[in-house]
Design a protein around this motif. Structure first.
Motif, PDB file in Angstrom:
ATOM      1  N   GLU A  97      38.899  34.857 -20.715  1.00 25.48           N
ATOM      2  CA  GLU A  97      38.359  34.261 -21.949  1.00 25.48           C
ATOM      3  C   GLU A  97      36.833  34.257 -21.916  1.00 25.48           C
ATOM      4  OE1 GLU A  97      39.534  32.794 -24.807  1.00 25.48           O
ATOM      5  OE2 GLU A  97      41.611  33.359 -24.384  1.00 25.48           O
ATOM      6  N   ASN A  98      36.275  33.885 -20.765  1.00 24.38           N
ATOM      7  CA  ASN A  98      34.816  33.871 -20.624  1.00 24.38           C
ATOM      8  C   ASN A  98      34.245  35.280 -20.765  1.00 24.38           C
ATOM      9  OD1 ASN A  98      34.719  31.095 -20.268  1.00 24.38           O
ATOM     10  ND2 ASN A  98      34.879  31.246 -18.056  1.00 24.38           N
ATOM     11  N   ALA A  99      34.924  36.252 -20.173  1.00 21.33           N
ATOM     12  CA  ALA A  99      34.485  37.650 -20.290  1.00 21.33           C
ATOM     13  C   ALA A  99      34.583  38.113 -21.737  1.00 21.33           C
ATOM     14  CB  ALA A  99      35.327  38.543 -19.382  1.00 21.33           C
ATOM     15  N   TYR A 100      35.615  37.654 -22.445  1.00 25.24           N
ATOM     16  CA  TYR A 100      35.769  37.996 -23.863  1.00 25.24           C
ATOM     17  C   TYR A 100      34.585  37.463 -24.674  1.00 25.24           C
ATOM     18  CZ  TYR A 100      37.221  37.564 -28.686  1.00 25.24           C
ATOM     19  OH  TYR A 100      37.241  37.599 -30.057  1.00 25.24           O
ATOM     20  N   MET A 101      34.261  36.198 -24.449  1.00 24.43           N
ATOM     21  CA  MET A 101      33.149  35.603 -25.200  1.00 24.43           C
ATOM     22  C   MET A 101      31.837  36.326 -24.905  1.00 24.43           C
ATOM     23  SD  MET A 101      33.982  31.517 -25.371  1.00 24.43           S
ATOM     24  CE  MET A 101      34.412  31.292 -23.655  1.00 24.43           C
ATOM     25  N   ASN A 102      31.636  36.708 -23.667  1.00 22.61           N
ATOM     26  CA  ASN A 102      30.434  37.436 -23.280  1.00 22.61           C
ATOM     27  C   ASN A 102      30.389  38.806 -23.959  1.00 22.61           C
ATOM     28  OD1 ASN A 102      27.998  37.783 -21.787  1.00 22.61           O
ATOM     29  ND2 ASN A 102      29.116  39.036 -20.321  1.00 22.61           N
ATOM     30  N   ALA A 103      31.503  39.513 -23.961  1.00 25.23           N
ATOM     31  CA  ALA A 103      31.556  40.838 -24.595  1.00 25.23           C
ATOM     32  C   ALA A 103      31.330  40.715 -26.107  1.00 25.23           C
ATOM     33  CB  ALA A 103      32.896  41.507 -24.313  1.00 25.23           C
ATOM     34  N   SER A 126      31.934  44.863 -21.490  1.00 26.55           N
ATOM     35  CA  SER A 126      33.261  45.340 -21.892  1.00 26.55           C
ATOM     36  C   SER A 126      34.096  45.745 -20.686  1.00 26.55           C
ATOM     37  CB  SER A 126      33.153  46.497 -22.898  1.00 26.55           C
ATOM     38  OG  SER A 126      32.463  47.589 -22.343  1.00 26.55           O
ATOM     39  N   THR A 127      33.448  46.233 -19.629  1.00 28.02           N
ATOM     40  CA  THR A 127      34.173  46.574 -18.401  1.00 28.02           C
ATOM     41  C   THR A 127      34.670  45.307 -17.721  1.00 28.02           C
ATOM     42  OG1 THR A 127      32.783  48.525 -18.108  1.00 28.02           O
ATOM     43  CG2 THR A 127      34.009  47.769 -16.190  1.00 28.02           C
ATOM     44  N   LYS A 128      33.819  44.289 -17.660  1.00 24.80           N
ATOM     45  CA  LYS A 128      34.241  43.006 -17.075  1.00 24.80           C
ATOM     46  C   LYS A 128      35.428  42.438 -17.848  1.00 24.80           C
ATOM     47  CE  LYS A 128      30.237  41.151 -14.705  1.00 24.80           C
ATOM     48  NZ  LYS A 128      29.290  40.051 -14.635  1.00 24.80           N
ATOM     49  N   LEU A 129      35.377  42.559 -19.173  1.00 26.66           N
ATOM     50  CA  LEU A 129      36.469  42.060 -19.996  1.00 26.66           C
ATOM     51  C   LEU A 129      37.757  42.805 -19.685  1.00 26.66           C
ATOM     52  CD1 LEU A 129      37.727  40.413 -22.259  1.00 26.66           C
ATOM     53  CD2 LEU A 129      36.781  42.063 -23.894  1.00 26.66           C
TER      54      LEU A 129
END
Length: 93
Positions: free
Chosen positions: A53-59, A16-19
């Motif tokens: 977008e990638n960070a969103y999918m990961n979160a 969530s921090t990365k996002l």
């Protein structure tokens, strides 16, 4: 022996921090492209959005603070629309 900044490093890598960090960076890039509509600025903004977008999918996969993740999703969607408008303006020139 722990170094001074080794304590919060887990937080920096938290999904969530990365996002949140990625969305903030994308926001700055999109604003830059909107104020200076040049191809390189638009390309940089698209790359930043892709990273976010990638960070969103990961979160999302990690079921991270879904209310915050959803707010970031809405912000990403808005930035995409703004960037698409800038791209259209560039193509018309």
């Amino acid at each position: 022996m722990a170094t001074k900044d080794s304590g919060p490093s887990w937080k920096k890598n938290h999904p969530s921090t990365k996002l949140s960090n990625s969305v903030q960076k994308a926001d700055r890039s999109v604003k830059q492209a909107m104020s200076h509509p040049e191809e390189i600025a638009v390309e940089h903004a698209f790359n930043s959005l892709e990273t976010a977008e990638n960070a969103y999918m990961n979160a999302e996969e990690h079921n991270e603070h879904m209310d915050t993740v959803q707010q970031n999703r809405e912000h990403l969607d808005m930035m995409k629309r703004q960037l698409d408008e800038v791209q259209e303006t560039l193509e018309e020139e």
